[in-house]
Design a protein around this motif. Sequence first.
Motif, short mmCIF file in Angstrom:
data_model
loop_
_atom_site.label_atom_id
_atom_site.label_comp_id
_atom_site.label_asym_id
_atom_site.label_seq_id
_atom_site.Cartn_x
_atom_site.Cartn_y
_atom_site.Cartn_z
N THR A 63 -3.10 -0.26 3.62
CA THR A 63 -3.58 0.80 2.75
C THR A 63 -4.11 1.94 3.62
OG1 THR A 63 -5.77 -0.25 2.61
CG2 THR A 63 -4.16 -0.75 0.86
N VAL A 64 -4.18 3.12 3.01
CA VAL A 64 -4.63 4.33 3.69
C VAL A 64 -5.68 5.00 2.81
CG1 VAL A 64 -3.93 6.60 4.55
CG2 VAL A 64 -2.41 4.63 4.84
N PRO A 65 -6.79 5.46 3.39
CA PRO A 65 -7.80 6.16 2.59
C PRO A 65 -7.22 7.40 1.92
CG PRO A 65 -8.66 5.64 4.77
CD PRO A 65 -7.19 5.36 4.80
N LYS A 66 -7.63 7.62 0.71
CA LYS A 66 -7.31 8.84 -0.03
C LYS A 66 -8.62 9.38 -0.60
CE LYS A 66 -2.65 7.38 -1.37
NZ LYS A 66 -1.71 7.19 -2.50
N PRO A 67 -8.65 10.66 -0.98
CA PRO A 67 -9.91 11.22 -1.49
C PRO A 67 -10.50 10.44 -2.65
CG PRO A 67 -8.37 12.99 -1.02
CD PRO A 67 -7.61 11.70 -0.84
N ASP A 68 -9.66 9.81 -3.45
CA ASP A 68 -10.15 9.10 -4.61
C ASP A 68 -9.82 7.61 -4.52
OD1 ASP A 68 -11.54 9.13 -7.00
OD2 ASP A 68 -9.73 9.27 -8.22
N GLY A 69 -9.57 7.12 -3.30
CA GLY A 69 -9.14 5.74 -3.15
C GLY A 69 -9.98 4.97 -2.15
N PHE A 70 -9.59 3.72 -1.94
CA PHE A 70 -10.36 2.83 -1.10
C PHE A 70 -9.90 2.90 0.36
CE2 PHE A 70 -11.27 1.45 -5.34
CZ PHE A 70 -12.63 1.12 -5.27
N ASP A 71 -10.48 2.08 1.20
CA ASP A 71 -10.32 2.21 2.65
C ASP A 71 -8.97 1.74 3.14
OD1 ASP A 71 -12.85 3.23 2.81
OD2 ASP A 71 -13.79 1.40 3.54
N GLY A 72 -8.73 2.03 4.42
CA GLY A 72 -7.51 1.61 5.07
C GLY A 72 -7.68 0.23 5.69
N HIS A 73 -6.90 -0.73 5.20
CA HIS A 73 -6.92 -2.10 5.72
C HIS A 73 -5.50 -2.57 5.98
CE1 HIS A 73 -11.20 -3.32 5.24
NE2 HIS A 73 -11.20 -2.33 4.38
N PHE A 74 -5.38 -3.44 6.97
CA PHE A 74 -4.09 -4.04 7.33
C PHE A 74 -4.23 -5.54 7.30
CE2 PHE A 74 -1.42 -6.07 10.53
CZ PHE A 74 -0.16 -5.57 10.20
N CYS A 75 -3.18 -6.21 6.85
CA CYS A 75 -3.16 -7.68 6.90
C CYS A 75 -1.71 -8.15 7.03
CB CYS A 75 -3.80 -8.28 5.65
SG CYS A 75 -3.88 -10.10 5.66
N ALA A 76 -1.50 -9.05 7.97
CA ALA A 76 -0.21 -9.72 8.11
C ALA A 76 -0.44 -11.22 7.91
CB ALA A 76 0.40 -9.45 9.47
N ARG A 77 0.49 -11.85 7.22
CA ARG A 77 0.37 -13.29 6.91
C ARG A 77 1.53 -14.03 7.56
NH1 ARG A 77 2.66 -16.11 2.56
NH2 ARG A 77 1.67 -18.15 2.17
N MET A 78 1.19 -15.03 8.36
CA MET A 78 2.21 -15.83 9.05
C MET A 78 2.03 -17.29 8.70
SD MET A 78 1.63 -13.62 12.49
CE MET A 78 -0.01 -13.17 11.85
N VAL A 79 3.11 -17.99 8.47
CA VAL A 79 3.08 -19.40 8.07
C VAL A 79 3.66 -20.26 9.19
CG1 VAL A 79 3.92 -21.09 6.41
CG2 VAL A 79 3.22 -18.83 5.62
N ARG A 80 2.94 -21.31 9.53
CA ARG A 80 3.41 -22.23 10.56
C ARG A 80 4.50 -23.14 10.01
NH1 ARG A 80 0.60 -23.65 15.25
NH2 ARG A 80 1.74 -25.21 16.45
N ARG A 81 5.60 -23.15 10.68
CA ARG A 81 6.70 -24.00 10.23
C ARG A 81 6.32 -25.47 10.33
NH1 ARG A 81 9.09 -20.31 13.77
NH2 ARG A 81 10.19 -18.61 12.74
N GLY A 82 6.78 -26.28 9.36
CA GLY A 82 6.42 -27.68 9.34
C GLY A 82 7.14 -28.50 10.41
#
Length: 494
Positions: free
Chosen positions: A475-494
Amino acid sequence: MTGASPARRVALDILLDLEDSGAYARDALDASLKVRALDRRDAGLAMRLVLGVVASYGCLDDLIDAFSDKPDRMNSRVRNALRIATFELIYLGTEPRAAVSQGVELVRDRARSATGFANAVLRRIAECRDSYLDADDVREQGARGRFAASIVSLARRGGLPEWLTERIVDSIGFDSAEDLAAAEFEPAPVAVQVNPNDGDAMEDLQRVVRGAGNARKGFGEPLANGITVQEGQLPGAVLDVPSARLVGTDLLKRSGVAVCDLNAQVVATAALAEGRCLEVGSGRGTKTFVMTAQAQRLGIACSSVALELSRRKTSLNRRRLERAGLAEGVRFVTGDGCDLDQSLRDIDGEAEGRALFASVLVDAPCSGTGTMRRHPEIPWRLLPVDVDEDLPELQLALLTEAAGRVIPGGQLLYATCSVLKEENASVVNAFLASPAGAAFSLEPVSDAPAFRMDVCKGAADYVRAHEDGRGRFQTVPKPDGFDGHFCARMVRRG
């Protein structure tokens, strides 16, 4: 007009104190008895002036110095008085005669002999406002090119260093960078996560929001476990809470709610999974609060370990969760996320082997470029080496160490509050290309266990709307929006 206004005099005093102490502006404002002595309107102006000057002082100084014969000889009192007036002229849109007059009066209070100089400098700054923001001087040079002029203009409009603006544009594109710059001098919206153990919290919050006449977005139709507000439906999240009225209640003191940006709440909710969870970099425990509240609200059976390098922050986290009645099943550990064998030695001893977790969240130290409007010191304290080398090296080390603690089929989440690719996609790519990352596959954040639940369908849609083609949340901050956050999700193979 006789004399500088009380708000401006207080702002100048605080700016001078900040130069001597090196403290953070918000902490100084919160502790200032002078601010508390002002009426609400003047206090608001003083706070806006201090935060604005701190956030943009590099740009302000460039302008002031351009019209000063001997800028290196200017004393601190005069410079900070000129910074306040220049900020008003360039960024607040204060009527020029009033801004110049008040700036001159501020200088007169501290250096009467410099009033003529101040008047001349501020009048010239008032005259060049539009051409400065449009970077006409760069366009006239020609050699730097049209794109360079656009970058300089964008940097000036956001009060940002040019090098940082270039990195932001390179990371998120020009249009999104324009949104970020436009948000820099706007107050950030406030969101909270409700404590499910506090039966009065939701009613008290409704009273706060409605009492403030906050009809711009208001409350939507209640869900079974939360409130629908704005574009997302995240259980337990309430948005657009008026902070001044919230502070006037006991909701924070009793831990009936925790203040947490909407997008940070999204990341914390994504980190939930049945079984054991590890949070690396828990800080003061805002995400810990969200995770434990959401687990209880959503019926996700999990226990967790909150790991933090600072003993003081660990203590603050523990005390808040105990006060909220959310500490059961949480282990609070002070230790280094780059050495989990040492930090988790007691837990490993109890497990008679290396403890593994169904979900591991690495909430990494970062530049904070997604939260600059909340933390105005960031843009001018940050250095290129921080985002090119120091932070990415630490971030990759934390992610690599955490990978060894994920069970087969478990998830590993990497999160920052940055918008820079050097700290986000580049770190994730480097990890996945490493031996430690070879066992993991990148999966959409919107497929996290909590977002598969019916009650979180709206939240999952919100996440998908902010995912890139590889399922990474940004996400990216906008004048009427919330903050900039990044998240990546990785799954360990069984």
